[in-house]
Design an enzyme around this catalytic site. Structure first.
Site, PDB file in Angstrom:
ATOM      1  N   LYS A  78       1.602   5.285   2.602  1.00 20.45           N
ATOM      2  CA  LYS A  78       2.119   5.103   1.234  1.00 20.45           C
ATOM      3  C   LYS A  78       2.697   6.425   0.739  1.00 20.45           C
ATOM      4  CE  LYS A  78       0.735   3.330  -3.342  1.00 20.45           C
ATOM      5  NZ  LYS A  78      -0.387   2.805  -4.166  1.00 20.45           N
ATOM      6  N   SER A 158       0.641  -1.584  -6.696  1.00 20.15           N
ATOM      7  CA  SER A 158       1.713  -0.668  -6.411  1.00 20.15           C
ATOM      8  C   SER A 158       1.976  -0.455  -4.920  1.00 20.15           C
ATOM      9  CB  SER A 158       1.409   0.687  -7.060  1.00 20.15           C
ATOM     10  OG  SER A 158       0.303   1.308  -6.454  1.00 20.15           O
ATOM     11  N   SER A 182      -4.136  -1.928  -6.957  1.00 19.40           N
ATOM     12  CA  SER A 182      -2.916  -1.637  -6.200  1.00 19.40           C
ATOM     13  C   SER A 182      -3.021  -1.777  -4.687  1.00 19.40           C
ATOM     14  CB  SER A 182      -2.426  -0.221  -6.519  1.00 19.40           C
ATOM     15  OG  SER A 182      -1.734  -0.216  -7.748  1.00 19.40           O
TER      16      SER A 182
END
Lengths: 491, 95
Positions: A78, A158, A182
């Site tokens: 990420k 997210s 997330s």
């Protein structure tokens, strides 16, 4: 070569160790898959050369009998984790071009365990969002679509790029971070296992901070076993994070015994929200039956302050964000937009660098922390947070784990205009309470809705209860036998 | 309490984010809807409740007050938008 992409992380690990495949072959298959799925916009930065070099080194270590827990396994990172020498944007314009000269602890732990980095995955700007639509680098398409439709759906957020990449076979697994859901929400939207461990299990050092009392890293994988393996490699005490838990990392994989006889599973009645789709209600009931069939005892519990978790979160998280994001001032890193004096330079830089959702949250955070409002909003929210955490503590007197839906809906369309920020925030209604209490929570793909879209069930455990969470998640996974495949998948 | 345009402008200045005059109205509306929604916390009786400041029961650790890192100014300054002689450069602050 393409059938390599269908191997789970655990299967690939075993084949690498048995020298049936090589890390270079596996990495090449994934680099090819990334090209095939580029339209999904999973990655902000691809690092093929780095990946090949890391894979080559992995093959050498395997040959020398020095394979680590993640040896030769190609993952997505990420883009909230700082990676040495590789652009780290946090999905924001303000960090475009920012190239750290250091490595986050979690990513370093993964490289030390032998993992191979394919690239940096897309995310909502500063991890603020539930759709991946707030990314400066564009939204991510969910590889799943509704049956008979080609309308693009969001992968959740997210950690949306990580979710889409793993589901579309453009990574064997990926890292996520979870502040209010997330990891778990995008995992549910993309038919994956997403595990947010206990707050403090994984070091926050080198992860771009959003809300420091909530941020926690975790794995996004195709199976529960993969999750256990990857979490083991990510977790561990780190002196560089003042809230890191100084406890040993158990062998999480060994916790997957498949035996939950006698385990008490609590069903919190407050998670039965208004307007919950019938599919989700039915799946939850099914999940309860699966737990019973496996020999667990199901008990009704109450978490009376559940409805206050979201409003509490939307004071605490923006407040912490407004403080954390004060560092983006155009002086030390990232974007700078000149002005006639220092203040104007700050204001111009931050106006140009932050997107609408980040700006809104920084302003809300600044407001609730400002003189005259601090007690009414921020202090009040911290007190309600105590009561939310206490609800969970009370529940642990009656049960070992909690079973709930992960999200109140399946993935929604990218062009479904959600103008009301509060309506978007409701996505996290089932994930935020465990975040506020710092508890481990896992989302397991458990079924599909009427349109064939994945739905997840969530298991929440007490602090440091990862092993019990994983054990029950493994049972849930086996019972559910989730077999849906996305419309868009590399082959 | 409702936020007006003036309050939003003040908060934006505190946060050092330039907001154009014509955006203040919309932003005030959005912030009001969020603030109005979080005000339901007023229903919760929190008399005598300690605020929760950490997600885990833990005492912050003490360490030796020693230098354990550093001495690489080039690395530290590498991402600075404007640097000179191992310093960050900003617009003139003192006349």
């Amino acid at each position: 070569m393409s059938d390599m992409l269908t191997l789970t992380l655990a299967e690939a690990r075993d084949k690498l160790r048995a020298k049936e495949i090589t890390a270079v072959e596996l990495t090449d298959a994934y680099l090819n898959a990334m090209e095939q799925t580029r339209d999904l916009n999973c990655y902000i930065t691809e690092t093929p050369e780095k990946a090949r070099a890391m894979a080559k080194a992995s093959d050498e270590r395997i040959a020398a009998g020095k394979a680590g827990a993640m040896e030769g396994l190609p993952i997505g990172m990420k883009d909230l984790f700082c990676t040495n020498g590789v652009q780290s944007t946090a999905g924001s314009h303000i960090l475009e071009g920012f190239t750290p000269t250091y490595e986050s602890t979690v990513s370093q732990n993964l490289w030390d365990a032998g993992a191979v980095m394919l690239g940096k995955t897309n995310l909502d700007e500063f991890a603020m969002g539930s759709s991946n639509l707030t990314s400066y680098y564009g939204g991510v398409k969910n590889p799943y679509t509704k049956a008979g439709s080609n309308q693009s759906l969001v992968p959740g957020g997210s950690s949306g790029g990580s979710a889409a990449a793993v589901a579309a076979h453009a990574a064997i697994a990926a890292t996520g971070t979870d502040t209010g859901g997330s990891i778990r929400q995008p995992a549910a939207f993309a038919g994956l296992v997403g595990f947010k461990p206990t707050y403090g299990r994984c070091s926050r050092w080198g992860i771009v901070a959003f809300a420091s009392s909530l941020d926690q890293a975790g794995p996004m994988t195709r199976t529960v076993r993969d999750s256990a393996i990857m979490l083991g490699a990510m977790a561990g005490f780190d002196a560089k994070d003042s809230t890191s838990l100084d406890v040993a990392v158990p062998d999480f994989e060994a916790a997957l015994t498949g035996d939950i006889r006698g385990m008490k599973i609590g069903i919190p009645k407050e998670y039965r929200v208004e307007n919950m789709p019938a599919d989700i209600e039915a799946l939850w009931k099914q999940g309860i039956e699966w737990m019973k069939d496996a020999g667990a005892e199901v008990v009704d519990v109450t978490l009376p302050h559940t409805k206050y978790a979201l409003p509490t979160y939307y004071i605490v998280a923006p407040a912490e964000a407004s403080s954390n994001l004060a560092r983006y001032d155009g002086v030390r890193f990232g974007l700078r937009v000149e002005g006639k004096d220092l203040n104007e330079m700050y204001e111009n830089t931050r106006a140009a660098g932050f997107g609408a959702e980040v700006r809104r949250r920084v302003l809300i955070g600044t407001y609730v922390l400002s003189a005259g409002y601090y007690d009414a909003y921020y202090l009040k929210a911290q007190k309600v947070r105590t009561k939310i955490a206490q609800d969970f503590k009370n529940a642990w007197g009656q049960c070992d784990l909690l079973l709930t839906p992960t999200t109140p809906s399946a993935a929604f369309a990218m062009d479904e205009k959600i103008d009301d920020p509060v309506a978007m925030y409701l996505n996290d209604v089932f994930t935020v309470p465990a975040s506020l209490a710092g508890l481990p929570g896992i989302s397991v793909p458990a079924g599909v809705d009427k349109d064939g879209l994945p739905l997840g069930l969530q298991l929440i455990g007490p602090a440091m209860g990862e092993e019990a969470v994983l054990r029950a998640a493994g049972v849930l996974e086996t019972a559910a036998g989730f077999s849906a495949k996305p419309a868009l998948m590399a082959a | 309490m409702a936020l007006d345009k003036q309050t939003v402008a003040k908060v934006a200045h505190l946060a050092r984010i330039r907001v154009e005059e014509d955006e203040l109205e919309t932003l005030a509306g959005e912030m009001n809807s969020i603030i109005g929604w979080v005000e339901q916390l007023g229903e919760v009786d929190t008399d005598g409740v300690e605020p929760m400041t950490s997600a885990v029961d833990l005492k912050l650790r003490l360490r030796e007050d020693a230098i354990t890192d550093g001495d690489y100014p080039d690395r530290v300054l590498k991402n600075g938008p404007s640097t000179e002689m191992h310093f960050y450069v900003v617009p003139k602050v003192v006349e």
